[in-house]
Design a protein around this motif. Structure first.
Motif, PDB file in Angstrom:
ATOM      1  N   UNK A   1      43.748  24.731  47.101  1.00  0.00           N
ATOM      2  CA  UNK A   1      45.154  24.579  46.736  1.00  0.00           C
ATOM      3  C   UNK A   1      45.609  25.405  45.534  1.00  0.00           C
ATOM      4  N   UNK A   2      44.868  25.375  44.446  1.00  0.00           N
ATOM      5  CA  UNK A   2      45.389  25.839  43.166  1.00  0.00           C
ATOM      6  C   UNK A   2      45.584  27.350  43.081  1.00  0.00           C
ATOM      7  N   UNK A   3      46.540  27.757  42.252  1.00  0.00           N
ATOM      8  CA  UNK A   3      46.679  29.155  41.861  1.00  0.00           C
ATOM      9  C   UNK A   3      45.676  29.396  40.735  1.00  0.00           C
ATOM     10  N   UNK A   4      44.775  30.344  40.929  1.00  0.00           N
ATOM     11  CA  UNK A   4      43.693  30.587  39.985  1.00  0.00           C
ATOM     12  C   UNK A   4      43.617  32.064  39.630  1.00  0.00           C
ATOM     13  N   UNK A   5      42.898  32.363  38.556  1.00  0.00           N
ATOM     14  CA  UNK A   5      42.606  33.756  38.219  1.00  0.00           C
ATOM     15  C   UNK A   5      41.270  33.813  37.478  1.00  0.00           C
ATOM     16  N   UNK A   6      40.439  34.783  37.855  1.00  0.00           N
ATOM     17  CA  UNK A   6      39.155  35.019  37.197  1.00  0.00           C
ATOM     18  C   UNK A   6      38.982  36.499  36.912  1.00  0.00           C
TER      19      UNK A   6
ATOM     20  N   UNK B   1      42.974  35.577  44.161  1.00  0.00           N
ATOM     21  CA  UNK B   1      42.849  34.894  45.447  1.00  0.00           C
ATOM     22  C   UNK B   1      41.681  33.922  45.373  1.00  0.00           C
ATOM     23  N   UNK B   2      41.927  32.666  45.751  1.00  0.00           N
ATOM     24  CA  UNK B   2      40.856  31.666  45.699  1.00  0.00           C
ATOM     25  C   UNK B   2      39.663  32.096  46.532  1.00  0.00           C
ATOM     26  N   UNK B   3      39.920  32.633  47.713  1.00  0.00           N
ATOM     27  CA  UNK B   3      38.828  33.059  48.594  1.00  0.00           C
ATOM     28  C   UNK B   3      38.050  34.219  47.997  1.00  0.00           C
ATOM     29  N   UNK B   4      38.749  35.138  47.329  1.00  0.00           N
ATOM     30  CA  UNK B   4      38.053  36.292  46.757  1.00  0.00           C
ATOM     31  C   UNK B   4      37.150  35.868  45.591  1.00  0.00           C
ATOM     32  N   UNK B   5      37.587  34.894  44.797  1.00  0.00           N
ATOM     33  CA  UNK B   5      36.745  34.403  43.709  1.00  0.00           C
ATOM     34  C   UNK B   5      35.512  33.711  44.275  1.00  0.00           C
ATOM     35  N   UNK B   6      35.708  32.884  45.285  1.00  0.00           N
ATOM     36  CA  UNK B   6      34.588  32.203  45.938  1.00  0.00           C
ATOM     37  C   UNK B   6      33.622  33.213  46.544  1.00  0.00           C
TER      38      UNK B   6
ATOM     39  N   UNK C   1      49.577  25.293  39.531  1.00  0.00           N
ATOM     40  CA  UNK C   1      49.280  26.545  38.831  1.00  0.00           C
ATOM     41  C   UNK C   1      48.224  26.248  37.775  1.00  0.00           C
ATOM     42  N   UNK C   2      46.988  26.593  38.079  1.00  0.00           N
ATOM     43  CA  UNK C   2      45.851  26.271  37.218  1.00  0.00           C
ATOM     44  C   UNK C   2      45.431  27.461  36.349  1.00  0.00           C
ATOM     45  N   UNK C   3      46.173  28.563  36.417  1.00  0.00           N
ATOM     46  CA  UNK C   3      45.803  29.768  35.668  1.00  0.00           C
ATOM     47  C   UNK C   3      46.024  29.594  34.168  1.00  0.00           C
TER      48      UNK C   3
ATOM     49  N   UNK D   1      39.718  30.488  35.460  1.00  0.00           N
ATOM     50  CA  UNK D   1      40.226  29.129  35.639  1.00  0.00           C
ATOM     51  C   UNK D   1      39.648  28.434  36.872  1.00  0.00           C
ATOM     52  N   UNK D   2      38.913  29.174  37.704  1.00  0.00           N
ATOM     53  CA  UNK D   2      38.470  28.670  39.000  1.00  0.00           C
ATOM     54  C   UNK D   2      37.324  27.682  38.843  1.00  0.00           C
ATOM     55  N   UNK D   3      37.532  26.446  39.340  1.00  0.00           N
ATOM     56  CA  UNK D   3      36.484  25.429  39.358  1.00  0.00           C
ATOM     57  C   UNK D   3      35.727  25.474  40.675  1.00  0.00           C
ATOM     58  N   UNK D   4      34.449  25.161  40.620  1.00  0.00           N
ATOM     59  CA  UNK D   4      33.636  25.121  41.836  1.00  0.00           C
ATOM     60  C   UNK D   4      33.785  23.752  42.486  1.00  0.00           C
ATOM     61  N   UNK D   5      35.000  23.463  42.925  1.00  0.00           N
ATOM     62  CA  UNK D   5      35.305  22.220  43.623  1.00  0.00           C
ATOM     63  C   UNK D   5      36.472  22.469  44.576  1.00  0.00           C
TER      64      UNK D   5
END
Length: 412
Positions: free
Chosen positions: A355-360, A243-248, A151-153, A345-349
């Motif tokens: 994997x991580x739970x993120x939010x932007x 969603x990680x994909x939506x942020x990307x 959980x990286x949020x 919280x989303x890193x470009x890596x």
């Protein structure tokens, strides 16, 4: 005129390391139209938010603590690191005092991110009424995937009316020099309907982790109000993406739609092929593309070497790279054309993407975009720009390390 000639002419006209540019859009263009241009259609924006950009812990921590101390109904705190240092103790005391005066306080910290913290500290918070829990405690029996999915949020929501999100955790790493390590980071303070969306993300994670299916009914019985969307507080439209994909996808869409500038501050930068292609294509179209990255003081030196494996191909396409010289850069911030921006919280890596739970929080707003752009350009004054010719002459051992770590980039 070619793309490189356009860029050279703009640099010649502009003072400072990173040039400023005029408005990309007519001031009369509505924010809703800008959102539709820069954001994918599936990303719904919530209108009517008031937003403030907070730089580093020196600005973010006092605002966050003041919100906690003013809380009357509920506090939701989700963080990757909750360290039991001076800053952690300060937040712990504020949270415990809130619980003791009847505020419903929930805290979710990541077990791996906070592995150095004292268990007695969290137990003391529980005894004072704080419902504090660890996200996925360490367990080899559950396999590596359980260990990697963290959980990286970073979310703080108070009374359903004000929220904070960005890259800052609860630790002295982000405290100012003399009191901490002064890591460079960004936080967005939000008031308005988007606060409800951030609270929904927190509660969804809480229910998923602890099977708290009856939490809504229990809150009604206990008299704790169920979160509702708040009133309009400003004129900023925000999309809250978890969603990680939506942020990307939001990054790719905005870069592909860029017209004058793409400015990215990334504490950890190991991009996938699609992002590299989008950045190179933008630079070749004459868009000013600048990256602000760590410059030898990262808390993840292996990752930093993997990042440098991308330098030559990026700079060869005309992308400028600035390395942060004042300690550790931890920001995960981007702004396109001074209009579209994201903080979170989303890193470009690869770990963030896989994997991580993120939010932007993602927005399309000229005022907030300009503020984020000015912050980026100010930061570049404390950077060293990487020269491609000099970089190519780096030692052979360094090139070898970069290639080896590039090979393992998906697991760093």
């Amino acid at each position: 005129m070619g793309a490189r000639s356009v860029r050279a002419e703009r640099l010649a006209r502009s003072p400072g390391p990173v040039p400023e540019h005029g408005p990309v859009w007519n001031p009369g263009v509505s924010r809703r139209l800008l959102a539709r241009y820069y954001l994918p259609q599936r990303h719904t924006t919530l209108q009517g938010n008031a937003c403030r950009l907070l730089r580093d812990g020196v600005e973010a921590y006092p605002e966050m603590l003041e919100a906690i101390r003013r809380a009357r109904r509920s506090i939701r705190l989700e963080t990757y690191m909750f360290v039991t240092d001076a800053v952690g103790e300060l937040f712990g005391q504020a949270l415990a005092e809130a619980a003791e005066r009847g505020v419903h306080v929930k805290v979710l910290y990541d077990a791996v991110g906070s592995w150095t913290s004292r268990r007695s500290f969290f137990e003391g918070l529980r005894q004072r009424g704080v419902d504090v829990r660890a996200f996925k405690p360490f367990s080899l029996s559950r396999g590596l995937r359980h260990l990697f999915r963290r959980d990286h949020r970073k979310i703080l929501v108070v009374d359903g009316t004000v929220a904070f999100t960005g890259g800052v955790n609860i630790a002295a790493h982000w405290a100012p020099e003399g009191q901490g390590v002064a890591w460079r980071d960004d936080v967005l303070k939000i008031e308005g309907p988007a606060v409800h969306e951030l609270e929904r993300r927190f509660l969804a994670t809480w229910r998923m982790m602890f099977q708290d299916r009856l939490s809504r009914l229990r809150r009604r019985i206990q008299g704790v109000p169920v979160p509702q969307a708040g009133p309009r507080r400003g004129d900023v439209g925000l999309a809250v993406l978890s969603s990680r994909r939506s942020i990307h996808r939001a990054y790719l869409h905005a870069i592909q739609r860029s017209r004058q500038s793409v400015l990215i501050a990334a504490g950890y930068f190991v991009p996938d092929r699609r992002l590299v292609a989008a950045l190179k294509d933008a630079a070749r179209r004459g868009v000013e593309v600048s990256l602000l990255l760590n410059g030898g003081k990262s808390d993840h030196p292996f990752l930093e070497h993997a990042t440098r494996a991308f330098y030559e191909t990026l700079m060869g396409a005309g992308i400028r790279i600035f390395e942060w010289q004042r300690g550790v850069l931890h920001a995960k911030t981007a702004v396109v054309d001074g209009i579209w921006g994201t903080i979170g919280s989303f890193n470009l890596e690869r770990l963030s993407l896989a994997f991580n739970h993120e939010v932007n929080a993602v927005f399309a707003d000229p005022r907030l975009g300009r503020e984020l752009e000015d912050s980026f350009r100010t930061d570049c004054g404390d950077c060293r720009e990487v020269d491609l010719t000099v970089f190519r002459r780096r030692p052979l051992w360094q090139k070898a390390v970069e290639r080896v770590l590039y090979f393992f980039r998906k697991v760093l």
